[in-house]
Design an enzyme around this catalytic site. Structure first.
Site, short mmCIF file in Angstrom:
data_model
loop_
_atom_site.label_atom_id
_atom_site.label_comp_id
_atom_site.label_asym_id
_atom_site.label_seq_id
_atom_site.Cartn_x
_atom_site.Cartn_y
_atom_site.Cartn_z
N LYS A 48 -6.38 11.14 -26.30
CA LYS A 48 -6.00 12.55 -26.22
C LYS A 48 -4.71 12.75 -25.43
CE LYS A 48 -10.53 14.78 -26.64
NZ LYS A 48 -11.56 15.56 -25.91
N HIS A 52 -1.54 14.85 -26.96
CA HIS A 52 -1.24 16.18 -26.45
C HIS A 52 0.03 16.25 -25.61
CE1 HIS A 52 -5.46 16.55 -27.67
NE2 HIS A 52 -5.17 17.82 -27.85
N ARG A 83 -11.35 29.51 -21.28
CA ARG A 83 -11.22 28.12 -20.86
C ARG A 83 -11.11 28.04 -19.34
NH1 ARG A 83 -9.44 24.58 -24.98
NH2 ARG A 83 -7.89 23.54 -23.65
N LYS A 87 -8.86 22.97 -17.08
CA LYS A 87 -8.37 22.40 -18.32
C LYS A 87 -6.89 22.03 -18.19
CE LYS A 87 -10.54 22.50 -21.80
NZ LYS A 87 -11.46 21.51 -22.42
N CYS A 99 -13.37 24.90 -29.36
CA CYS A 99 -12.24 24.27 -30.02
C CYS A 99 -12.13 22.85 -29.47
CB CYS A 99 -10.93 25.00 -29.73
SG CYS A 99 -11.09 26.74 -29.35
N SER A 100 -12.19 21.86 -30.34
CA SER A 100 -12.12 20.48 -29.84
C SER A 100 -11.78 19.55 -31.00
CB SER A 100 -13.43 20.08 -29.15
OG SER A 100 -13.27 18.88 -28.43
N GLU A 162 -2.15 20.10 -34.63
CA GLU A 162 -3.45 19.77 -35.21
C GLU A 162 -3.56 20.23 -36.65
OE1 GLU A 162 -6.29 20.29 -31.28
OE2 GLU A 162 -6.05 22.02 -32.60
#
Length: 251
Positions: A48, A52, A83, A87, A99-100, A162
């Site tokens: 990740k 990201h 969130r 985060k 959302c993931s 994404e």
């Protein structure tokens, strides 16, 4: 996977220090996303953190994701989350229920037939983030609608790029939020959500704003129109409202 984008991304990792971030959120950055091309063909995997980092995103690195929308059957209200401050990307922003990402770490989450992998991932993450028992989110009850391709920076270091599967679910769920993931949550109807959008003190994730702008309210109208004879709404009633065969590029 040895594309130039991935090789450059891996080379950049040595300069990225996560020690100033929340330890649990930093640990989750080791999970491996499924890399895809713009047609959503799986082409590899990367953690990740790699996926990201905005410098990698700007070189074209793209991964698979999902956005789940959980509605209450009795009144059609939508569950939102805010969130957590912890985060790393998009902290404190309001967004859809969950959302993931489906992960390369789990073989089941790589299954593409009938979007099974992303459905399994959605059930797993609804439990992880919101404490919703997986018995309340059966994978066969998620209604897949379509996929969107979007790019959004979070700040000058992090962002999202994404192919995002949009999933609806109607279920009476028990919410016990994980405070490391969720700062707040609420059930809203359409008018309440619009008032939230109109209130400049609220901030929203970019993917949620895109989905709401082009799709959400129309699909929500259809969900409410197609109530069962018992007066409840059912996500599976939306099986024919969208063409899910293509990836929609959004800006």
């Amino acid at each position: 996977m040895s594309s130039p984008a991935v090789l450059a991304a891996r080379a950049a990792l040595a300069s990225i220090d996560l020690s100033n971030y929340d330890p649990e959120q930093s640990r989750l950055m080791d999970e491996r996303c499924i890399l895809v091309d713009e047609q959503d063909t799986a082409i590899g995997a990367a953690d990740k953190k790699t996926c990201h980092l905005i410098e990698n995103i700007n070189q074209g690195l793209l991964h698979r994701a999902f956005s789940a929308f959980v509605f209450r059957p009795s009144d059609g209200k939508l569950l939102l989350q805010q969130r957590a401050s912890e985060k790393i990307t998009f902290p404190n922003m309001w967004t859809n229920t969950c959302c993931s990402h489906p992960l390369d770490d789990f073989e089941q989450e790589k299954i593409e037939v009938d979007q099974l992998g992303v459905r399994i991932a959605a059930s797993r993450k609804l439990e992880h983030e919101l404490g919703i028992p997986q018995s309340q989110t059966p994978v066969d009850q998620f209604q897949y609608l379509t996929r969107i391709h979007y790019l959004a920076p979070s700040n000058d270091k992090w962002g999202e790029h994404e192919v995002d599967y949009i999933l609806f679910l109607t279920s009476d769920v028990t919410v016990t939020p994980n405070p490391n993931e969720i700062r707040d949550h609420k059930w809203v109807d359409k008018a309440e959500l619009q008032r939230m959008f109109d209130d400049s003190s609220n901030s929203f994730t970019p993917w949620f704003k895109l989905i709401a702008r082009d799709f959400l309210f129309g699909w929500w109208d259809e969900l409410l129109k197609r109530k069962g004879s018992d007066g409840f709404v059912y996500a599976k009633s939306l099986a024919n409202v969208a063409d899910g065969s293509k990836v929609i590029k959004m800006t």
